[in-house]
Design a protein around this motif. Structure first.
Motif, short mmCIF file in Angstrom:
data_model
loop_
_atom_site.label_atom_id
_atom_site.label_comp_id
_atom_site.label_asym_id
_atom_site.label_seq_id
_atom_site.Cartn_x
_atom_site.Cartn_y
_atom_site.Cartn_z
N ALA A 23 0.87 33.53 -23.00
CA ALA A 23 0.17 32.64 -23.93
C ALA A 23 0.91 31.32 -24.03
CB ALA A 23 0.09 33.29 -25.30
N GLY A 24 0.23 30.29 -24.43
CA GLY A 24 0.87 29.00 -24.66
C GLY A 24 0.02 27.86 -24.14
N ILE A 25 0.41 26.65 -24.52
CA ILE A 25 -0.26 25.45 -24.04
C ILE A 25 0.79 24.59 -23.36
CG2 ILE A 25 -2.01 25.47 -25.85
CD1 ILE A 25 -0.41 23.24 -27.24
N ALA A 40 4.42 28.09 -26.85
CA ALA A 40 3.68 28.79 -27.91
C ALA A 40 4.07 28.18 -29.25
CB ALA A 40 4.01 30.27 -27.89
N MET A 41 3.06 27.82 -30.01
CA MET A 41 3.31 27.30 -31.36
C MET A 41 2.86 28.32 -32.40
SD MET A 41 2.72 23.24 -30.71
CE MET A 41 0.98 23.24 -30.75
N THR A 42 2.22 29.35 -31.94
CA THR A 42 1.82 30.48 -32.78
C THR A 42 1.55 31.65 -31.83
OG1 THR A 42 0.35 31.19 -34.56
CG2 THR A 42 -0.63 29.89 -32.79
N LEU A 102 6.84 37.08 -33.42
CA LEU A 102 5.58 36.55 -33.92
C LEU A 102 5.90 35.12 -34.35
CD1 LEU A 102 2.64 36.91 -34.66
CD2 LEU A 102 3.39 37.77 -36.89
N VAL A 103 5.53 34.16 -33.51
CA VAL A 103 5.86 32.76 -33.77
C VAL A 103 5.04 32.24 -34.94
CG1 VAL A 103 5.88 30.41 -32.80
CG2 VAL A 103 6.43 32.38 -31.34
N ASN A 104 5.73 31.68 -35.89
CA ASN A 104 5.13 31.12 -37.09
C ASN A 104 6.08 30.06 -37.61
OD1 ASN A 104 3.69 30.58 -39.37
ND2 ASN A 104 4.16 32.51 -40.40
#
Length: 106
Positions: A23-25, A40-42, A102-104
């Motif tokens: 996942a990621g942008i 990944a920002m979330t 869990l990125v937050n």
């Protein structure tokens, strides 16, 4: 660019792709901020971690560490404000390794 210091409030995401979690942008702006690393920002990603601030257990909040590009357990809640990457979902008993997080960002 990778974080270089503990409790870095400039953290904006986590490089993603480790452990088969893709996942990621890609952050960038052609000709200005070229970047081809998925960030990944979330969400759920594996993060390089160190136990320099103690063993990491599920539920621990994580922040940046003094080891370039690594996270650690956030033990100073005041300094963690604005420098938290997310919450550990797996453990790391000693040394360095990958922890599912869990990125937050907060």
């Amino acid at each position: 660019k990778p974080s270089t210091g503990a409790y870095d409030t400039k953290v904006a995401g986590v490089v993603s792709g480790a452990g088969g979690v893709n996942a990621g942008i890609k952050l960038g702006h052609e000709g200005v901020l070229d970047g081809d690393v998925p960030v990944a920002m979330t969400g759920r990603v594996y993060v390089k971690c160190t136990t320099g601030n103690g063993p990491i257990k599920p539920g621990d909040l994580l922040t940046t560490s003094d080891i370039v590009g690594h996270a650690m357990k956030a033990t100073d809640r005041e300094r963690a404000n604005g420098a938290t990457i997310g919450k550990a979902m797996s453990s790391l008993e000693s040394g360095k390794g990958y922890v599912l997080v869990l990125v937050n960002l907060h």
